[in-house]
Design a protein around this motif. Structure first.
Motif, PDB file in Angstrom:
ATOM      1  N   GLU A 128       1.293  -1.239   0.310  1.00  0.00           N
ATOM      2  CA  GLU A 128      -0.111   0.103   0.178  1.00  0.00           C
ATOM      3  C   GLU A 128       1.049   1.203   0.022  1.00  0.00           C
ATOM      4  N   ASN A 132       0.584   3.968  -2.791  1.00  0.00           N
ATOM      5  CA  ASN A 132       0.421   5.438  -2.278  1.00  0.00           C
ATOM      6  C   ASN A 132       1.139   6.173  -2.561  1.00  0.00           C
ATOM      7  N   VAL A 134       3.171   5.358  -5.710  1.00  0.00           N
ATOM      8  CA  VAL A 134       2.855   5.384  -7.203  1.00  0.00           C
ATOM      9  C   VAL A 134       1.898   6.590  -7.496  1.00  0.00           C
ATOM     10  N   LYS A 135       0.630   6.965  -7.516  1.00  0.00           N
ATOM     11  CA  LYS A 135      -0.354   7.731  -7.094  1.00  0.00           C
ATOM     12  C   LYS A 135      -0.011   9.259  -7.007  1.00  0.00           C
ATOM     13  N   GLN A 136       0.893   9.253  -5.703  1.00  0.00           N
ATOM     14  CA  GLN A 136       1.059  10.922  -5.625  1.00  0.00           C
ATOM     15  C   GLN A 136       2.159  11.426  -6.709  1.00  0.00           C
ATOM     16  N   LEU A 137       2.684  10.377  -7.425  1.00  0.00           N
ATOM     17  CA  LEU A 137       3.763  10.548  -8.480  1.00  0.00           C
ATOM     18  C   LEU A 137       2.690  10.843  -9.533  1.00  0.00           C
ATOM     19  N   TRP A 138       1.250  10.527  -9.707  1.00  0.00           N
ATOM     20  CA  TRP A 138       0.245  10.246 -10.862  1.00  0.00           C
ATOM     21  C   TRP A 138       0.454   9.651 -11.281  1.00  0.00           C
ATOM     22  N   LEU A 139       1.841   7.905 -11.609  1.00  0.00           N
ATOM     23  CA  LEU A 139       2.051   7.725 -12.600  1.00  0.00           C
ATOM     24  C   LEU A 139       1.358   6.640 -13.090  1.00  0.00           C
ATOM     25  N   PRO A 140       0.716   6.703 -14.146  1.00  0.00           N
ATOM     26  CA  PRO A 140       0.231   5.423 -15.171  1.00  0.00           C
ATOM     27  C   PRO A 140       0.718   4.032 -14.335  1.00  0.00           C
ATOM     28  N   TYR A 141      -0.969   3.625 -14.022  1.00  0.00           N
ATOM     29  CA  TYR A 141      -0.923   1.964 -13.131  1.00  0.00           C
ATOM     30  C   TYR A 141      -1.908   1.091 -13.558  1.00  0.00           C
ATOM     31  N   ASN A 204      -5.038   2.529 -14.049  1.00  0.00           N
ATOM     32  CA  ASN A 204      -4.863   3.433 -13.357  1.00  0.00           C
ATOM     33  C   ASN A 204      -6.313   1.734 -12.462  1.00  0.00           C
TER      34      ASN A 204
END
Lengths: 339, 339
Positions: A128, A132, A134-141, A204
């Motif tokens: 997690e 989180n 990854v999401k803070q980086l706004w990286l496509p996932y 995402n």
């Protein structure tokens, strides 16, 4: 056809091996593996080379600039690192490098059972933190979880005829044995991944890719029916699992670096989650926001569990990915340690 | 028509007041408020009674059994507790009680700007712990975030003619002032909530309900145009915001109970998130998994921001929910404290 360039971190592990097989079979990928400088000459890496996997040198613990260069030109980055003490958090700098290298989709290490973050499973909470970040980086996932493996879900039989492929981690029935849990054949992981990583609907999102849903009692019944042998059923109370988890956590607190303890904790917490809480099922996954592989790929026919068990009993099953399935062996060892 | 029974925790706060207004105007709700035993005779609670809000006595810090009884028969539970030190975590036992009472939908305290959990905003991480707990309970939920309020987003003008409704928290322009951020009129929060909590599409989802998206420079331009006054623009570098956050975190670490520090931290971290990082916008919300109010309710016409600013400049705006808007005042005070 332009091939999608996919780089794997953890290519020689059990999950990584299945992914490489799945990507090759799909045929529309150019496959790369990240390998540590110290491992470049290892036999497992040589096998990758022979299979036409392109090797890039890189170290998750090295400088981010170097890691960024190793990721240049890659479309999809998949991480299936070990669930041991530190490797999950090494993905933080991997994510940073992925952002800098312009990776179009990062699949951070999931490939586990369904559970909720926040204190149920240590490894899920470690993941997690990566998610989180990854999401803070706004990286496509895309996060992919796959449930529990067929290959470690069946019990031994008295004649010993399935011992050749048994890891001995299904010898306990948790609670009353009637909790539904999702299973996937290890060999199907790669097939799911090959579909998911080129699917716009999964960008995402969290995806739950699983083959079947079954209880432990049903598995034992199936094994009795197929083998014609009567199985002993070793029921373990929910409370015993909870105690085991508490004990492991105490030990881990005392020595957070002891790998045997961490593995025991991982195994006990898995049982708490899928066996006691009943987290590892499609309804809970849906509630948590996962899209299901059944919904995404209704026509895909994964390996059938009954058919798999039949092959196990008939002596025709293979220890798939066994050479590098050290994680499973560690799990099995850890289980012994908690007894 | 069967009315949906909605109980509010934090009914007397700014967000709670808007929600009560919105639910009454929608007309299809029976409205309850949870009030602490010690507050039962307070004037604000008497006002709730006069408005036909049904009062239930209960204490988030009391026994869960008692809290469970206070929630009996309620369909939807909405929490809009203060963003101070301890109130967010008090929702853990509220969630437990909600599960036991069979609440059909829990709206834990969100009602903030969009950001990612994991170290950007302390209050967001506190909320995340609540959300994770809710998910572990498999409790039906909806998380609603609403961006930043119209009412605190506009700057003062030299003539002083908007001071009567200004809280003085928009006197700084962060970075270059060109970061897009979502705004909502406080009075619309309740209208959104009244739609969202009876909408099946929002069950177990995050919803971003917002009115408009605008930069600080655009807000200043609008104020100049409407007021005919030239505004001073006080630009504050991103680095200054980062330093302020670091300083607040240091102070909060030294004394985690000091409310002034915690409020300063909250304000500084808000600016870091929406002003520096640019988190508070619909694209990022979509990436994080939120459904947008624009997508859900394309026909809803929220209060127009230009119209609102016009009313502010013309002296016709009201200090909506001002009697209990102590949080805003605390924010403003906190800001002064960090200068």
């Amino acid at each position: 056809m332009v091939e999608t360039k996919v780089l794997l971190v953890g290519a020689t592990g059990a999950t990584g091996s299945s992914i490489i097989d799945g990507l090759f079979q799909a045929g529309n990928f150019e496959i790369f593996a990240l390998v540590r400088p110290a491992s470049m000459d290892k036999p497992v890496v040589e096998i990758l080379r022979q299979r036409n996997v392109k090797i890039r040198e890189g170290d998750l613990e090295g400088p981010e600039e170097v890691l960024t260069e190793a990721l240049r030109g890659i479309d999809v980055l998949i991480s299936s690192v070990r669930e041991s003490a530190t490797q999950q958090q090494d993905q933080i700098s991997l994510a940073n490098a992925a952002k800098r290298a312009g990776i179009k989709r990062f699949v951070p290490c999931g490939f586990g059972t369904i559970t909720s973050p926040g204190g149920i499973m240590r490894v899920r909470d470690q993941k997690e933190r990566v998610y989180n970040h990854v999401k803070q980086l706004w990286l496509p996932y895309t996060i992919i979880d796959i449930g529990w493996w067929y290959q470690i879900a069946f019990p031994r039989v008295p004649s010993g005829k399935v011992d050749y492929v048994s890891f001995g981690v299904a010898e306990e029935i948790i609670g009353g044995g009637n909790v539904l849990s999702a299973l996937t054949d290890m060999r199907d992981i790669g097939h799911y991944v090959a579909k998911i990583i080129v699917d716009e609907r999964t960008l995402n999102r969290m995806v739950f890719a699983y083959n079947t849903v079954i209880t432990q009692n049903q598995i034992y019944n199936l094994m009795e029916e197929i083998s014609g042998e009567k199985l002993e059923r070793n029921y373990v109370a929910d409370e015993t699992i909870r105690d085991r988890v508490a004990q492991c956590r105490l030990l881990a607190e005392k020595d957070p670096t002891d790998l045997a303890t961490l593995h025991s904790q991982l195994l006990a917490e898995h049982r708490l989650s899928w066996g006691v809480r009943g987290d590892n099922n499609p309804d809970y996954a849906k509630y948590l926001g996962y899209i299901s592989s059944k919904e995404l790929y209704p026509d895909f026919e994964p390996v059938d569990f009954r058919g798999y068990l039949k092959s196990v009993v008939e002596g025709k099953a293979k220890n798939v990915y066994i050479d590098d399935r050290s994680v499973v062996v560690e799990h099995a060892t850890a289980l012994e340690a908690t007894r």
